[in-house]
Design an enzyme around this catalytic site. Structure first.
Site, PDB file in Angstrom:
ATOM      1  CD  GLU A 198      -2.819   1.256   2.367  1.00  0.00           C
ATOM      2  OE1 GLU A 198      -2.790   0.390   3.251  1.00  0.00           O
ATOM      3  OE2 GLU A 198      -3.569   2.249   2.380  1.00  0.00           O
ATOM      4  CE  LYS A 252       2.879   0.169   5.164  1.00  0.00           C
ATOM      5  NZ  LYS A 252       2.499   0.028   3.747  1.00  0.00           N
ATOM      6  NE  ARG A 283       3.790  -8.204  10.569  1.00  0.00           N
ATOM      7  CZ  ARG A 283       3.238  -7.374   9.682  1.00  0.00           C
ATOM      8  NH1 ARG A 283       2.223  -7.758   8.936  1.00  0.00           N
ATOM      9  NH2 ARG A 283       3.682  -6.154   9.563  1.00  0.00           N
TER      10      ARG A 283
HETATM   11  P1  ATP Z   1       1.440  -1.663   7.964  1.00  0.00           P
HETATM   12  O1  ATP Z   1       0.486  -2.557   8.681  1.00  0.00           O
HETATM   13  O2  ATP Z   1       2.581  -1.185   8.791  1.00  0.00           O
HETATM   14  O3  ATP Z   1       0.792  -0.571   7.177  1.00  0.00           O
HETATM   15  P2  ATP Z   1       1.357  -3.527   5.860  1.00  0.00           P
HETATM   16  O4  ATP Z   1       1.650  -4.932   6.186  1.00  0.00           O
HETATM   17  O5  ATP Z   1      -0.060  -3.184   5.740  1.00  0.00           O
HETATM   18  O6  ATP Z   1       2.121  -2.609   6.881  1.00  0.00           O
HETATM   19  P3  ATP Z   1       1.670  -3.398   3.049  1.00  0.00           P
HETATM   20  O7  ATP Z   1       2.165  -2.270   2.246  1.00  0.00           O
HETATM   21  O8  ATP Z   1       0.241  -3.722   2.939  1.00  0.00           O
HETATM   22  O9  ATP Z   1       2.075  -3.081   4.549  1.00  0.00           O
HETATM   23  O10 ATP Z   1       2.541  -4.688   2.808  1.00  0.00           O
HETATM   24  C1  ATP Z   1       2.866  -5.178   1.528  1.00  0.00           C
HETATM   25  C2  ATP Z   1       3.299  -6.602   1.656  1.00  0.00           C
HETATM   26  O11 ATP Z   1       4.388  -6.711   2.557  1.00  0.00           O
HETATM   27  C3  ATP Z   1       2.196  -7.499   2.193  1.00  0.00           C
HETATM   28  O12 ATP Z   1       2.154  -8.661   1.412  1.00  0.00           O
HETATM   29  C4  ATP Z   1       2.608  -7.790   3.595  1.00  0.00           C
HETATM   30  O13 ATP Z   1       2.159  -9.060   3.991  1.00  0.00           O
HETATM   31  C5  ATP Z   1       4.135  -7.696   3.523  1.00  0.00           C
HETATM   32  N1  ATP Z   1       4.687  -7.301   4.804  1.00  0.00           N
HETATM   33  C6  ATP Z   1       4.431  -6.176   5.509  1.00  0.00           C
HETATM   34  N2  ATP Z   1       5.077  -6.176   6.671  1.00  0.00           N
HETATM   35  C7  ATP Z   1       5.794  -7.330   6.728  1.00  0.00           C
HETATM   36  C8  ATP Z   1       6.675  -7.925   7.688  1.00  0.00           C
HETATM   37  N3  ATP Z   1       6.957  -7.318   8.839  1.00  0.00           N
HETATM   38  N4  ATP Z   1       7.209  -9.126   7.392  1.00  0.00           N
HETATM   39  C9  ATP Z   1       6.951  -9.734   6.232  1.00  0.00           C
HETATM   40  N5  ATP Z   1       6.131  -9.238   5.289  1.00  0.00           N
HETATM   41  C10 ATP Z   1       5.553  -8.048   5.527  1.00  0.00           C
HETATM   42 MG    MG Z   2      -1.530  -3.713   4.330  1.00  0.00          MG
END
Ligand code: ATP
Ligand code: MG
Length: 563
Positions: free
Chosen positions: A35, A272, A262
């Site tokens: 995102e 984020k 994760r």
């Molecule tokens: P936040 O919750 O902090 O906004 P997010 O997981 O929603 O982070 P995205 O931009 O939606 O962030 O993530 C893109 C991809 O990265 C998704 O497939 C997510 O599963 C993966 N991802 C995000 N954080 C992690 C992590 N800590 N470890 C492994 N994969 C991750």
């Molecule tokens: Mg997300």
């Protein structure tokens, strides 16, 4: 750096089985779906290495898809940085897609759901809807709007999109099952109204935006994704992912979702929302502050793409959540720089050393970039009778346990140069030592026959006239506690107050050469790494100008946090 050849991870095993079974005619397609609401962090890199890694290994394609369904938090700044970071990490996507490319298609799909009696417009507040959800063991309650007519639902959904309904007043919900043990099936929200913010790509075209669950699987399907890989918190969403796709898709092809653990790392935060707060409140210098776990922060700190990928390779992929010690990430960069970073002298707390019997105007010392590795080149170090040495390398009163300089004490080697012996010192009015005096042995030069003579200690030095002033930023862990996300109270109170110390030091002349100033490649500063002898690993910071050198400490020489 060596990359261990590992046995297949569980996702690779699934992919190999699918290939063996001839699924999707051997086609492998993944996607990385960030995102654009923040900068990428090391957790994302774990997902990136998986998504791109699977495509690379099995001759498939990995596309980049921006999951841009919430205009409130998204911005092109993030879209650009995400692409830059993925390229820097060394990965290449097939296409760039945006969930917003599918807004039209998804909207028509929602209308089809309404027409088929599978969706309805709910006018309750978010609180009311939440109250009716029930619990995993108790069924939820039906909304009073659940049984509206198709015509009324169509009319209201249209009104939502036309901007006739205020934000928050209505949502479109899937009509599935309010008693389902999987809470995600209890009439999940498909669409909400957002009129307060324009979308960074579609502007004011849309007043309704699809929710993650209604957008993600469909987007995968539209693109032809075969393996949709995400993190474990989406396990409970998977049945809904399949349900939505089953409602409309034709033919045998289906994307499938798989989940891995994760990445969580000690002494940092990776949400984020929290990172944005640190940036906005000036608690760090920006998204690329070298203390941040962001890709741009790690880059500025001096991490290389190779070391970051090596770290991800080391931790591997499982189906159990856990916490990785930050020490492992630090160990990885330390090990990698150990082999490649040229050694240079930097004197952090300088005092002057005068060699009283050195009667030449000066000379040039040739010092190997890495001791014992002549093939890695050497550098020139000006030498004369006035040098800077570390304050801690001199002690006024000699003591048998102190192996460095003391008047009347032992012989000490100046790194790559001569053996000296201290004779005395000067002090200022406060009693601080300002100058140390010594004599040298002209026959003891390193690299000559006399150079083989052993001393108990070797000290670092830089020649006074040619030495350069440099600012060094000594970074340490951002948080003082191991798991700031698990603590009660405000996470900002847990920041490590000593995570940045700035020191003005004297560095050797060779650091001025042009190759040491950052070069821009694809808009990204590529800089050299050094080991400052006895101090740690350092990298040139982009704040460096022609007249002001700035270095960041990438890692200390040893792990100072180990319990
Ligand atoms: P936040 O919750 O902090 O906004 P997010 O997981 O929603 O982070 P995205 O931009 O939606 O962030 O993530 C893109 C991809 O990265 C998704 O497939 C997510 O599963 C993966 N991802 C995000 N954080 C992690 C992590 N800590 N470890 C492994 N994969 C991750
Ligand atoms: Mg997300």
């Amino acid at each position: 750096m060596e990359t261990e050849e590992k046995s297949l991870n569980f996702i690779e095993q699934i992919v190999e089985k699918d290939l063996a079974d001839g699924k999707n005619n051997g086609r492998i397609q993944t996607r990385f779906p960030p995102e654009p609401n923040g900068y990428l962090h090391i957790g994302h890199v774990k997902a990136i290495c998986m998504d791109f890694g699977i495509a690379q290994r099995y001759h498939g394609v990995c596309n980049l898809r921006f999951d841009d369904t919430n205009p409130v938090k998204e911005d092109v700044e993030y879209v650009d940085s995400i692409q830059q970071d993925i390229r820097w990490l060394g990965f290449q996507w097939g296409h760039v897609y945006y969930a917003s490319d599918y807004f039209e298609k998804l909207y028509h799909l929602a209308i089809r759901f309404i027409q088929e009696g599978k969706a309805y417009v709910d006018e309750q507040t978010a609180e009311q809807i939440a109250q009716q959800k029930g619990t995993p063991t108790e069924p939820g309650q039906a909304s009073p709007y659940r049984n509206r007519s198709v015509e009324e639902n169509l009319r209201l959904f249209q009104a939502m999109q036309n901007g006739e309904i205020e934000e928050g007043r209505m949502v479109l919900r899937a009509k599935i099952d309010m008693a389902n043990p999987n809470m995600h099936f209890r009439d999940p929200i498909m669409y909400r109204i957002i009129t307060s913010h324009p979308h960074h790509r579609t502007g004011r075209q849309w007043n309704v935006y699809p929710m993650y669950d209604f957008a993600h699987g469909q987007s995968d399907y539209f693109e032809g994704v075969t393996h949709s890989i995400c993190t474990l918190e989406f396990v409970v969403h998977r049945p809904l992912y399949d349900y939505f796709i089953d409602q409309f898709c034709e033919g045998p092809y289906r994307p499938h979702q798989y989940e891995f653990n994760r990445l969580n790392i000690t002494y940092t935060v990776m949400s984020k929302r929290k990172m944005l707060q640190l940036v906005k409140e000036g608690l760090v210098a920006g998204w690329d502050d070298p203390r941040m776990p962001t890709v741009c922060g790690l880059r500025r700190r001096g991490y290389t793409p190779e070391a970051i990928r090596e770290f991800i390779n080391k931790i591997g992929y499982t189906k159990v959540e856990g916490m990785i010690d930050l020490g492992l990430l630090e160990h990885t960069i330390r090990e990698s720089l150990k082999e490649t970073a040229p050694r240079v002298c930097a004197i952090f707390d300088p005092i002057q050393l005068v060699i009283t019997n050195y009667d030449k105007t000066g000379e040039t010392i040739l010092a190997e970039n890495i001791d014992g590795h002549p093939e890695l080149g050497s550098r020139e170090m000006p030498f004369a009778n006035q040098l800077y040495i570390e304050r801690g390398d001199f002690q006024e009163i000699s003591d048998k346990n102190f192996f460095r300089l003391s008047p009347g004490g032992r012989e000490v080697r100046l790194k790559s140069a001569y053996i000296i012996q201290a004779t005395g010192c000067d002090k200022d009015a406060q009693g601080n030592i300002t100058t140390v005096y010594a004599t040298y042995d002209p026959d003891s030069k390193s690299g000559t026959e006399g150079g083989n003579r052993k001393t108990k200690a070797t000290i670092n030095w830089v020649e006074c006239n040619s030495a350069l002033d440099a600012e060094v930023r000594l970074y340490d862990r951002l948080f003082a506690c191991e798991n700031p996300s698990a603590e009660e109270g405000d996470f900002r109170d847990l920041l490590n107050p000593n995570s940045l110390k700035v020191v003005n030091c004297k560095v050797e002349h060779s650091l001025i050469s042009e190759q040491h100033t950052p070069q821009m490649i694809e808009g990204i500063a590529q800089v050299g790494h050094y080991q400052f002898l006895k101090q740690g690993y350092f990298v040139v910071d982009p704040d460096t100008t022609d007249t002001h050198l700035v270095f960041n400490r990438t890692a200390s020489l040893k792990d100072n946090w180990q319990k």
